[in-house]
Design a protein around this motif. Sequence first.
Motif, mmCIF file in Angstrom:
data_model
loop_
_atom_site.group_PDB
_atom_site.id
_atom_site.type_symbol
_atom_site.label_atom_id
_atom_site.label_comp_id
_atom_site.label_asym_id
_atom_site.label_seq_id
_atom_site.Cartn_x
_atom_site.Cartn_y
_atom_site.Cartn_z
ATOM 1 N N ALA A 14 -3.978 -0.570 -3.334
ATOM 2 C CA ALA A 14 -5.033 0.125 -4.083
ATOM 3 C C ALA A 14 -4.480 1.307 -4.870
ATOM 4 O O ALA A 14 -5.094 1.723 -5.861
ATOM 5 N N ALA A 15 -3.343 1.846 -4.456
ATOM 6 C CA ALA A 15 -2.741 2.972 -5.189
ATOM 7 C C ALA A 15 -2.195 2.539 -6.539
ATOM 8 O O ALA A 15 -1.867 3.388 -7.383
ATOM 9 N N GLY A 16 -2.080 1.217 -6.756
ATOM 10 C CA GLY A 16 -1.647 0.700 -8.050
ATOM 11 C C GLY A 16 -0.206 1.050 -8.377
ATOM 12 O O GLY A 16 0.682 1.053 -7.502
ATOM 13 N N TRP A 18 1.145 3.735 -8.948
ATOM 14 C CA TRP A 18 1.679 4.979 -8.397
ATOM 15 C C TRP A 18 2.625 4.714 -7.226
ATOM 16 O O TRP A 18 3.533 5.510 -6.972
ATOM 17 N N ALA A 83 -2.683 11.520 -6.672
ATOM 18 C CA ALA A 83 -3.348 10.448 -7.420
ATOM 19 C C ALA A 83 -3.403 9.153 -6.613
ATOM 20 O O ALA A 83 -4.431 8.469 -6.567
ATOM 21 N N ARG A 87 -6.867 7.277 -5.214
ATOM 22 C CA ARG A 87 -7.227 5.894 -5.537
ATOM 23 C C ARG A 87 -7.410 5.066 -4.270
ATOM 24 O O ARG A 87 -8.358 4.271 -4.153
ATOM 25 N N SER A 88 -6.519 5.247 -3.304
ATOM 26 C CA SER A 88 -6.625 4.483 -2.059
ATOM 27 C C SER A 88 -7.872 4.871 -1.278
ATOM 28 O O SER A 88 -8.579 4.003 -0.744
ATOM 29 N N HIS A 91 -10.948 3.379 -2.912
ATOM 30 C CA HIS A 91 -11.026 1.931 -2.667
ATOM 31 C C HIS A 91 -11.465 1.646 -1.231
ATOM 32 O O HIS A 91 -12.351 0.801 -0.993
#
Length: 555
Positions: A14-16, A18, A83, A87-88, A91
Amino acid sequence: MTPDDRLLLRAVRAAGWWTPTLAVVTVAGTAAELALPAVLGRAVDAAVGTAPQASPGRWLAAVAGLIALLVVVGVIRDYGTGAATARSVAHLRHTLVRHLFALDPQTAARRPVGDLAGRVVGQVADAGQAAPTVVTAATVALPPVGSLVALTLIDPWLGGTFVLGLLLLALLLRGFVADASAAVAGYQQAQGDLAGRLVETLAGARTIAAAGTGEREVDRVLTPLAALHRHGARTWTVLAGAATRGAVLNPLLQVAIVAVGGLSLTAGRLTPGELLAAIQYAALGAGLGTVVAALNTAVRVRAGCRRAADVLAEPARRYGVRSLPPGPGTLELHGVTVRDGDGRPLLDRVDLRVPGGTLLAVVGASGAGKSLLAAVAGRLRDPDDGEVLLDGVPLPELTPAALHAAVGYGFARPVLVGETVGAAVGVGADPVPLARAAAIHDFVERLPDRYGTPLAEVAMSGGERQRLGLARALRAGRLLILDDATSSLDTATEYQVTQALTGPGDRRTRVVVSHRLGMAARADLVAWVAGGRVRAVGPHRTLWADPDYREVFRS
């Protein structure tokens, strides 16, 4: 792979981008940290003349470049950590909240609201640090390994001395993870228990005030504080012990490196710059504080993932793919049985058929199973045995949209949700006709912004809240289920609502749980419930001949 591990990987994904960015930046920063002592040592040797062929200016420029790189890496790493975590966390919270609303209401009700809130707010925040924690865990060994390699290249004796220090470090950390994990898990559990008791008590604040039991409730709510203190103290004791041992090991290891390096310098095997580099490598490689901090964060992340995964392990309610065929709203219960946690039947092999368009009153003594029958009829709860059909379709085979469009519920104490009054009533539909039918339109018209008034700003009585909940239930297309939903209404208002429900214009099937004799008399059929069974079904005037039936209303 355990559910905790799967949730950890989900948080990392979920952190994508990053996550790989943090990995690259961390490796680059570690490489710069490992290169800096060697470059600084070369600069010192060039400056003092032990390396006359080297240019001091060139090495000093390299030192400045590495320091600049470390500053840039630190900025990116700090921002990226925040960041990635944000994000995590977002999500995981969306996932957990969606899953909570996808559960069977009975399943969700088994967990205290405060405990669930603690998991969504607190433990998910810990689990959301998964991406930077995984990166840190994957790279935490680079400084000591790199320092060992550098020291060995400078002087094998220095490498051997450092290996002894690393062995001592491993001994010091033995048991840290297990002790810290147990303490953190216990602390989070005690937090959830405390939050659950607090929410439960606040919901009954008026009853507590009326009974004068405030002090007793304070003691009950704060009962988990002892466990909270014990686990919290244990957590800090474990951390303090590791930090204390590190504070002793670090200078001892540096003294040992200085001693061995000094002997090598005297013997001519080292230059002053190499000795300076060796001392820095010893400090970099034996930095126990970084290791302990990384392990502590990893422990909290795993504990957070464990508590979040515990909720996600609850099976979500299953739906089908069917829509309802055209029909009048015929409701059928075949062999419906519902058991409590000990396996005792609360509803026992109930068979009931309600023709489409019928107004059915469900009556019975307190505890007979009326509300449970109403819950099963519209799939607020699935039976343990048997099935419920609406127009010939088993309720579990319907899509969520089809079920919620067909069935509406009204309760004695409804919970209103939505930003505005109109949203709470209409839930996407025009709220005005619904409010008129529930005799609440005039009340809404007197509000500052009418149907656009924020729900949180509306002061209302129990009867007004009940009518707003009733208006929301009237969205039902085929089956309207009212569980004592007019109990707080005054006589005149109840008459208006009852007229609307019993009038010839309403062709829906209506199941009304009621204690009122008047409602039973107006109903097309009455289902008389006793001891978890439907004792009889028929018109009120027919059942009235039975003295036991009459006793239901007298009691």
